[in-house]
Scaffold this motif. Structure first.
Motif, PDB file in Angstrom:
ATOM      1  N   ALA A   1       4.411 -19.983 -32.284  1.00  0.00           N
ATOM      2  CA  ALA A   1       5.484 -20.814 -31.733  1.00  0.00           C
ATOM      3  C   ALA A   1       5.065 -22.263 -31.889  1.00  0.00           C
ATOM      4  CB  ALA A   1       5.728 -20.492 -30.264  1.00  0.00           C
ATOM      5  N   ASP A   2       5.884 -23.052 -32.587  1.00  0.00           N
ATOM      6  CA  ASP A   2       5.564 -24.460 -32.860  1.00  0.00           C
ATOM      7  C   ASP A   2       4.178 -24.602 -33.479  1.00  0.00           C
ATOM      8  OD1 ASP A   2       8.031 -25.205 -31.841  1.00  0.00           O
ATOM      9  OD2 ASP A   2       7.263 -25.660 -29.849  1.00  0.00           O
ATOM     10  N   GLY A   3       3.807 -23.648 -34.338  1.00  0.00           N
ATOM     11  CA  GLY A   3       2.548 -23.724 -35.053  1.00  0.00           C
ATOM     12  C   GLY A   3       1.346 -23.180 -34.317  1.00  0.00           C
ATOM     13  N   ALA A   4       1.509 -22.804 -33.042  1.00  0.00           N
ATOM     14  CA  ALA A   4       0.388 -22.289 -32.256  1.00  0.00           C
ATOM     15  C   ALA A   4       0.441 -20.765 -32.208  1.00  0.00           C
ATOM     16  CB  ALA A   4       0.430 -22.851 -30.836  1.00  0.00           C
ATOM     17  N   PRO A   5      -0.690 -20.084 -32.451  1.00  0.00           N
ATOM     18  CA  PRO A   5      -0.685 -18.616 -32.368  1.00  0.00           C
ATOM     19  C   PRO A   5      -0.481 -18.154 -30.934  1.00  0.00           C
ATOM     20  CG  PRO A   5      -2.931 -19.435 -32.636  1.00  0.00           C
ATOM     21  CD  PRO A   5      -2.016 -20.621 -32.779  1.00  0.00           C
ATOM     22  N   MET A   6       0.475 -17.266 -30.734  1.00  0.00           N
ATOM     23  CA  MET A   6       0.826 -16.804 -29.397  1.00  0.00           C
ATOM     24  C   MET A   6       0.472 -15.342 -29.165  1.00  0.00           C
ATOM     25  SD  MET A   6       2.192 -19.508 -28.061  1.00  0.00           S
ATOM     26  CE  MET A   6       3.141 -18.982 -26.646  1.00  0.00           C
ATOM     27  N   ALA A   7       0.577 -14.519 -30.209  1.00  0.00           N
ATOM     28  CA  ALA A   7       0.378 -13.082 -30.025  1.00  0.00           C
ATOM     29  C   ALA A   7       0.007 -12.415 -31.336  1.00  0.00           C
ATOM     30  CB  ALA A   7       1.654 -12.445 -29.466  1.00  0.00           C
TER      31      ALA A   7
ATOM     32  N   ARG B   1      11.727 -23.385 -29.282  1.00  0.00           N
ATOM     33  CA  ARG B   1      10.486 -23.329 -30.056  1.00  0.00           C
ATOM     34  C   ARG B   1      10.804 -22.877 -31.483  1.00  0.00           C
ATOM     35  NH1 ARG B   1       5.971 -23.075 -26.536  1.00  0.00           N
ATOM     36  NH2 ARG B   1       6.636 -23.875 -24.504  1.00  0.00           N
ATOM     37  N   VAL B   2       9.907 -23.179 -32.397  1.00  0.00           N
ATOM     38  CA  VAL B   2      10.064 -22.768 -33.796  1.00  0.00           C
ATOM     39  C   VAL B   2       9.159 -21.558 -34.046  1.00  0.00           C
ATOM     40  CG1 VAL B   2       9.845 -23.438 -36.217  1.00  0.00           C
ATOM     41  CG2 VAL B   2      10.587 -25.117 -34.505  1.00  0.00           C
ATOM     42  N   PRO B   3       9.745 -20.372 -34.241  1.00  0.00           N
ATOM     43  CA  PRO B   3       8.916 -19.183 -34.458  1.00  0.00           C
ATOM     44  C   PRO B   3       8.478 -19.037 -35.909  1.00  0.00           C
ATOM     45  CG  PRO B   3      11.225 -18.561 -34.419  1.00  0.00           C
ATOM     46  CD  PRO B   3      11.180 -20.050 -34.184  1.00  0.00           C
ATOM     47  N   ARG B   4       7.326 -18.417 -36.076  1.00  0.00           N
ATOM     48  CA  ARG B   4       6.811 -18.113 -37.420  1.00  0.00           C
ATOM     49  C   ARG B   4       5.908 -16.901 -37.319  1.00  0.00           C
ATOM     50  NH1 ARG B   4       2.272 -19.461 -40.459  1.00  0.00           N
ATOM     51  NH2 ARG B   4       1.413 -20.825 -38.840  1.00  0.00           N
ATOM     52  N   SER B   5       5.864 -16.115 -38.374  1.00  0.00           N
ATOM     53  CA  SER B   5       4.977 -14.957 -38.412  1.00  0.00           C
ATOM     54  C   SER B   5       4.054 -15.047 -39.608  1.00  0.00           C
ATOM     55  CB  SER B   5       5.795 -13.659 -38.509  1.00  0.00           C
ATOM     56  OG  SER B   5       6.575 -13.453 -37.363  1.00  0.00           O
ATOM     57  N   GLU B   6       2.822 -14.604 -39.428  1.00  0.00           N
ATOM     58  CA  GLU B   6       1.868 -14.487 -40.525  1.00  0.00           C
ATOM     59  C   GLU B   6       1.496 -13.023 -40.658  1.00  0.00           C
ATOM     60  OE1 GLU B   6      -2.745 -15.670 -41.085  1.00  0.00           O
ATOM     61  OE2 GLU B   6      -1.393 -17.352 -40.644  1.00  0.00           O
ATOM     62  N   TRP B   7       1.742 -12.472 -41.822  1.00  0.00           N
ATOM     63  CA  TRP B   7       1.498 -11.056 -42.026  1.00  0.00           C
ATOM     64  C   TRP B   7       0.004 -10.763 -42.125  1.00  0.00           C
ATOM     65  CZ3 TRP B   7       5.066  -7.583 -41.207  1.00  0.00           C
ATOM     66  CH2 TRP B   7       6.414  -7.941 -41.351  1.00  0.00           C
ATOM     67  N   ILE B   8      -0.427  -9.760 -41.383  1.00  0.00           N
ATOM     68  CA  ILE B   8      -1.771  -9.201 -41.542  1.00  0.00           C
ATOM     69  C   ILE B   8      -1.684  -8.038 -42.522  1.00  0.00           C
ATOM     70  CG2 ILE B   8      -3.723  -8.123 -40.366  1.00  0.00           C
ATOM     71  CD1 ILE B   8      -2.693  -9.473 -37.776  1.00  0.00           C
ATOM     72  N   SER B   9      -0.703  -7.180 -42.302  1.00  0.00           N
ATOM     73  CA  SER B   9      -0.479  -6.054 -43.216  1.00  0.00           C
ATOM     74  C   SER B   9       0.886  -5.456 -42.948  1.00  0.00           C
ATOM     75  CB  SER B   9      -1.553  -4.978 -43.024  1.00  0.00           C
ATOM     76  OG  SER B   9      -1.470  -4.409 -41.721  1.00  0.00           O
ATOM     77  N   ARG B  10       1.428  -4.772 -43.941  1.00  0.00           N
ATOM     78  CA  ARG B  10       2.599  -3.918 -43.761  1.00  0.00           C
ATOM     79  C   ARG B  10       2.488  -2.785 -44.776  1.00  0.00           C
ATOM     80  NH1 ARG B  10       7.765  -7.792 -45.041  1.00  0.00           N
ATOM     81  NH2 ARG B  10       6.776  -9.303 -46.395  1.00  0.00           N
ATOM     82  N   SER B  11       2.762  -1.578 -44.310  1.00  0.00           N
ATOM     83  CA  SER B  11       2.500  -0.424 -45.170  1.00  0.00           C
ATOM     84  C   SER B  11       3.373   0.749 -44.754  1.00  0.00           C
ATOM     85  CB  SER B  11       1.025  -0.024 -45.070  1.00  0.00           C
ATOM     86  OG  SER B  11       0.692   0.346 -43.739  1.00  0.00           O
ATOM     87  N   GLU B  12       3.427   1.737 -45.641  1.00  0.00           N
ATOM     88  CA  GLU B  12       4.114   2.997 -45.359  1.00  0.00           C
ATOM     89  C   GLU B  12       3.073   4.113 -45.345  1.00  0.00           C
ATOM     90  OE1 GLU B  12       7.777   5.823 -47.049  1.00  0.00           O
ATOM     91  OE2 GLU B  12       7.183   3.985 -48.112  1.00  0.00           O
ATOM     92  N   GLY B  13       3.229   5.049 -44.434  1.00  0.00           N
ATOM     93  CA  GLY B  13       2.290   6.158 -44.370  1.00  0.00           C
ATOM     94  C   GLY B  13       2.875   7.307 -43.578  1.00  0.00           C
ATOM     95  N   GLN B  14       2.068   8.319 -43.355  1.00  0.00           N
ATOM     96  CA  GLN B  14       2.492   9.454 -42.556  1.00  0.00           C
ATOM     97  C   GLN B  14       2.111   9.234 -41.097  1.00  0.00           C
ATOM     98  OE1 GLN B  14       0.973  13.102 -44.193  1.00  0.00           O
ATOM     99  NE2 GLN B  14       2.407  13.105 -45.908  1.00  0.00           N
ATOM    100  N   VAL B  15       2.951   9.737 -40.230  1.00  0.00           N
ATOM    101  CA  VAL B  15       2.746   9.562 -38.802  1.00  0.00           C
ATOM    102  C   VAL B  15       1.403  10.178 -38.393  1.00  0.00           C
ATOM    103  CG1 VAL B  15       3.943  11.706 -38.181  1.00  0.00           C
ATOM    104  CG2 VAL B  15       3.868   9.817 -36.555  1.00  0.00           C
ATOM    105  N   ASN B  16       0.646   9.461 -37.543  1.00  0.00           N
ATOM    106  CA  ASN B  16      -0.602  10.031 -37.025  1.00  0.00           C
ATOM    107  C   ASN B  16      -0.303  10.792 -35.728  1.00  0.00           C
ATOM    108  OD1 ASN B  16      -0.631   8.210 -34.801  1.00  0.00           O
ATOM    109  ND2 ASN B  16      -1.705   6.669 -36.021  1.00  0.00           N
ATOM    110  N   PRO B  17      -1.263  11.531 -35.179  1.00  0.00           N
ATOM    111  CA  PRO B  17      -0.966  12.349 -33.990  1.00  0.00           C
ATOM    112  C   PRO B  17      -0.425  11.548 -32.808  1.00  0.00           C
ATOM    113  CG  PRO B  17      -3.014  13.063 -34.998  1.00  0.00           C
ATOM    114  CD  PRO B  17      -2.604  11.831 -35.724  1.00  0.00           C
ATOM    115  N   GLU B  18      -0.988  10.363 -32.564  1.00  0.00           N
ATOM    116  CA  GLU B  18      -0.512   9.558 -31.429  1.00  0.00           C
ATOM    117  C   GLU B  18       0.914   9.080 -31.665  1.00  0.00           C
ATOM    118  OE1 GLU B  18      -1.715   5.527 -28.903  1.00  0.00           O
ATOM    119  OE2 GLU B  18      -3.023   6.259 -30.499  1.00  0.00           O
TER     120      GLU B  18
END
Length: 247
Positions: A144-150, A105-122
């Motif tokens: 995968a092959d253009g279809a959203p998987m996860a 399969r051909v994998p691809r990712s679409e970014w929703i967000s990426r950031s730096e921060g301080q750890v939360n309690p969980e």
């Protein structure tokens, strides 16, 4: 054209790999190169043995390995087929990108967000980090092959990466480049009904059935480095595990 001619014959004289490994490699490459397509049926084991000049035991061992990897699937009374749905082995710690490439399969990712921060309690609890410690957070849609998987939400301890920008296609590839790729993980799988956020991102109805994988990855020295929540489409993904009885 025979099946052996389609995927390539084995080299018992020149290749020192065991014959079952050679057959696995030939089948794996045929799937990756689209010579064999999803849902294609393989010849019966006795026919494969005859075509390749090997024993049925050798054929069975080769096929068993590819079934456990999720590349092939067996249907009772029908035979062995190239897996159509994506099958992820629970016994192997690998990335989404690696899984898709290994299955042709051909994998691809679409970014929703990426950031730096301080750890939360969980995150502090699951990663074993002190309050105020820096972490990187990544949210992506995986295709995968253009279809959203996860849809995948990941938190990484900041000591493991120089910045969020180092992550391109594969997070595990970026972690490996810094010497912080997890070597073991604890995973939990449970069924979920997609809420509006995940359903919209995956293009499925709200309340559609899905699978949630919660993973905590550890380094060789025992430190936790990754916490990931992945929401997988239930209609496109299967998780498999090989079980052995202990005597």
């Amino acid at each position: 054209m025979t099946f052996a001619e389609r995927i390539g014959r084995l080299d018992a004289a020149g290749d020192h790999a065991p014959l079952y490994k050679q057959l696995q490699r030939a089948l794996r490459e045929a799937i990756q190169k689209k010579v064999l397509s999803p849902d294609d049926a393989l010849p019966a084991e006795r026919d494969l043995a005859e075509e390749f000049g090997i024993s049925r035991i050798t054929v069975r061992k080769a096929l068993d390995g590819l079934v456990s990897e999720g590349l092939l699937t067996r249907r009772q009374g029908a035979g062995t087929f190239v897996a159509a749905r994506v099958e992820k082995s629970f016994s192997k710690l690998s990335s989404f990108t690696e899984d898709m490439i290994s299955r042709g399969r051909v994998p691809r990712s679409e970014w929703i967000s990426r950031s730096e921060g301080q750890v939360n309690p969980e995150e502090s609890l699951t990663l074993g980090l002190s309050p105020g410690t820096s972490v990187f957070r990544f949210a992506r849609i995986r295709y995968a092959d253009g279809a959203p998987m996860a849809v995948e939400y990941t938190t990484i301890a900041a000591f493991a990466l120089p910045s969020t920008e180092i992550v391109e296609t594969s997070l595990y590839e970026a972690l490996e480049s810094t010497g912080h790729r997890p070597v073991r993980a604890l995973q939990r799988l449970r069924a979920v009904l997609f809420q509006a956020e995940q359903a919209d991102l995956l293009g499925v109805p709200v309340k559609d059935a899905g699978l949630l994988i919660e993973r905590r990855g550890f380094l060789r020295d025992g430190r936790a480095v990754e916490v990931t929540q992945s929401y997988y489409r239930g209609d496109a993904y299967d998780f498999v595990a090989e079980l052995n009885s202990l005597s």
